[in-house]
Design a protein around this motif. Structure first.
Motif, short mmCIF file in Angstrom:
data_model
loop_
_atom_site.label_atom_id
_atom_site.label_comp_id
_atom_site.label_asym_id
_atom_site.label_seq_id
_atom_site.Cartn_x
_atom_site.Cartn_y
_atom_site.Cartn_z
N THR A 40 0.84 -1.19 0.00
CA THR A 40 0.00 0.00 0.00
C THR A 40 0.88 1.25 0.00
O THR A 40 2.06 1.18 0.33
N PRO A 41 0.31 2.42 -0.37
CA PRO A 41 1.10 3.67 -0.36
C PRO A 41 1.62 4.00 1.03
O PRO A 41 1.00 3.63 2.04
N ILE A 42 2.76 4.70 1.09
CA ILE A 42 3.30 5.07 2.40
C ILE A 42 2.60 6.29 2.97
O ILE A 42 2.82 6.64 4.12
N PHE A 43 1.74 6.97 2.20
CA PHE A 43 0.93 8.04 2.77
C PHE A 43 -0.52 7.85 2.35
O PHE A 43 -0.81 7.31 1.29
N GLU A 44 -1.41 8.25 3.24
CA GLU A 44 -2.85 8.08 3.04
C GLU A 44 -3.55 9.36 3.48
O GLU A 44 -2.93 10.26 4.07
N ALA A 45 -4.84 9.45 3.22
CA ALA A 45 -5.65 10.55 3.73
C ALA A 45 -5.63 10.51 5.26
O ALA A 45 -5.79 9.44 5.86
N THR A 46 -5.39 11.65 5.89
CA THR A 46 -5.31 11.71 7.36
C THR A 46 -6.57 11.14 8.00
O THR A 46 -6.52 10.51 9.06
N GLU A 47 -7.71 11.34 7.36
CA GLU A 47 -8.99 10.88 7.89
C GLU A 47 -8.99 9.37 8.13
O GLU A 47 -9.63 8.88 9.06
N LEU A 48 -8.25 8.63 7.30
CA LEU A 48 -8.21 7.18 7.47
C LEU A 48 -7.70 6.81 8.85
O LEU A 48 -8.26 5.94 9.53
N PHE A 49 -6.65 7.47 9.31
CA PHE A 49 -6.07 7.14 10.61
C PHE A 49 -6.88 7.74 11.75
O PHE A 49 -7.00 7.13 12.82
N ALA A 50 -7.46 8.93 11.53
CA ALA A 50 -8.29 9.54 12.57
C ALA A 50 -9.52 8.67 12.86
O ALA A 50 -9.88 8.45 14.02
N ARG A 51 -10.13 8.14 11.81
CA ARG A 51 -11.33 7.31 11.98
C ARG A 51 -11.00 5.88 12.36
O ARG A 51 -11.71 5.25 13.13
#
Length: 451
Positions: A40-51
């Protein structure tokens, strides 16, 4: 001199040989249990980790590397703010709310489970037969205080088992299989005296009851605890149990235990996990203070520890996350997974177990003008026979070539001059014994092969 950023490091030979050994062993074991690799990509939408991970976790609230994309808009906003503060707003180009709305918050991944579940949802992997079994190897990023075995860019090896309930993804057999696989992996790596610590952290039905009991027990004593515990006590009291501050331990020891609050379904699930482990001969220790640091964990939680690592002795950890898919917008897809800290796992490998870097089988010493191309041609032939070949240079004298070959740990030196190139007969010197023989081109590869 520019150095590596604090909390990062370069992995150099021969240490990388240990890492390759670890990763190869993991791939072999995962293959035996029918896990397949995902990247998977090494960066994602911040919302993914917040949720997914939880806004109140230390990871999300303190440790993530987050930025706005495109970053120049942030710089324009900052410039506009400074102009406004200095009373120059009228003469500055201001950033509109519409422009800001076009920005996206991105985060370097602090862990990989959320990203794997995001990929599972995005690519509708539930349409595949059975449960989906995936593994990954790669870097993660957290801005925490660097310490032994912990870095701001660190590497994890992990695996996830996820799928619809119709595929048996909720079954305690999935939990036990993952734990038995990890025991097999540690044994394969030569790590002895590991300890599997096991707990159940309940589910969405019994957890609220326990959390309320925890809050009630904390109210009269939380003022005596560390700042982080005081902050967590109301927002996320389960995380108080994970506190490592020595002064807080006597208080934590007297708090209610989650094992007292498990409903019948969670209790039966946990008993079945233990029963399967018993039948497989996988030892474990019950630890009802064990909680995982992320909000998505439910039911089975576990850690493997190893005494050689000192106080921070966890090699790997994981657990079940039956509501994570729904939390980030997907269908119901119960799962269980783990993450191995590769930095810490490599530190646990016995020196006798890790394979040393393979030394050159031979060093080709080209002698004379125009011999570099002949040496390159010969090296290509030999490397196709799975031999490790190091090349010298035609500008070197023979003495320098032999000294270099010895320093590199080569077993043989092949002396290649104009006569050898024409005749196909090469002087091959055993550098350990000091003996030299003549070998024909057709027999050369067989002569150089390790015993």
């Amino acid at each position: 001199m520019i150095k590596a950023i604090r909390g990062t490091r370069d992995l150099l030979p021969p240490e990388t040989a240990t890492w390759n050994y670890v990763e190869a062993a993991c791939r072999d074991v995962f293959r035996a249990y029918n896990f397949q690799e995902i990247r998977t990509p090494i960066f994602e939408a911040t919302e993914l980790f917040a949720r997914g991970v939880g806004e109140e976790t230390d990871i999300v609230s303190k440790e993530m590397y987050t930025w706005m994309d495109p970053p120049q808009l942030y710089n324009e906003l900052l410039a506009s703010y400074r102009a406004w503060k200095e009373g120059k707003g009228a003469g500055q180009k201001m950033v509109s709310l519409e422009t800001l709305a076009g920005q996206q918050s991105l985060t370097l991944r602090p862990e990989n489970t959320a990203g794997v579940v995001r990929a599972y949802i995005e690519h509708k992997m539930w349409e595949r037969p059975g449960v989906t079994k995936l593994f990954y190897i790669g870097p993660q990023f957290r801005r925490e205080r660097p310490q032994k075995g912990r870095y701001r860019q660190f590497y994890q090896i992990g695996a996830e088992v996820i799928g619809p309930t119709t595929a048996g993804s909720e079954s305690p057999a999935r939990d036990a299989e993952v734990l038995e696989m990890l025991a097999t992996l540690l044994d394969r790596l030569g790590i002895q005296n590991w300890t599997l610590q096991l707990n159940s952290v309940g589910c969405s039905e019994d957890r609220p009851i326990y959390l309320q009991a925890l809050r009630d027990a904390l109210k009269p004593v939380v003022g005596q605890m560390c700042y982080d515990c005081q902050r967590r006590a109301e927002a996320n009291p389960l995380r108080v149990l994970d506190c490592k501050v020595p002064e807080d331990q006597p208080i934590i020891e007297k708090l209610p235990r989650i094992s007292q609050y498990l409903n019948e379904s969670c209790r039966q699930h946990f008993e079945e996990v233990k029963s399967i482990l018993d039948s497989c001969g996988v030892p474990y220790v019950l630890n009802d203070r064990l909680v995982r640091g992320l909000d998505y964990y439910t039911r089975t939680a576990f850690e493997f520890t190893h005494g050689a690592l000192g106080a921070q002795n966890a090699i790997l950890g994981g657990g079940r996350y039956d509501g994570l898919s729904e939390a980030i917008g997907g269908p119901k897809a119960p799962g269980i997974g783990f993450a191995i800290g590769e930095d810490r796992l490599a530190m646990s490998i016995p020196e006798s177990a890790a394979s040393a870097p393979r030394q050159p089988d031979a060093y080709i010493a080209p002698m004379g003008l125009g011999m570099n191309k002949e040496a390159a041609h010969l090296a290509r032939e030999l490397r196709r026979n799975d031999l490790v070949i190091e090349l010298g240079d035609e500008s070197f004298r023979l003495k320098k070539s032999l000294e270099t070959a010895s320093k590199l740990g080569a077993r043989y030196a092949i002396i290649l001059g104009e006569n050898e190139a024409k005749s196909g007969q090469f002087a091959v010197k055993d550098l350990a014994k000091g003996e030299q023989v003549t070998v024909g081109r057709e027999q050369l590869a067989a002569t150089l092969k390790p015993a």
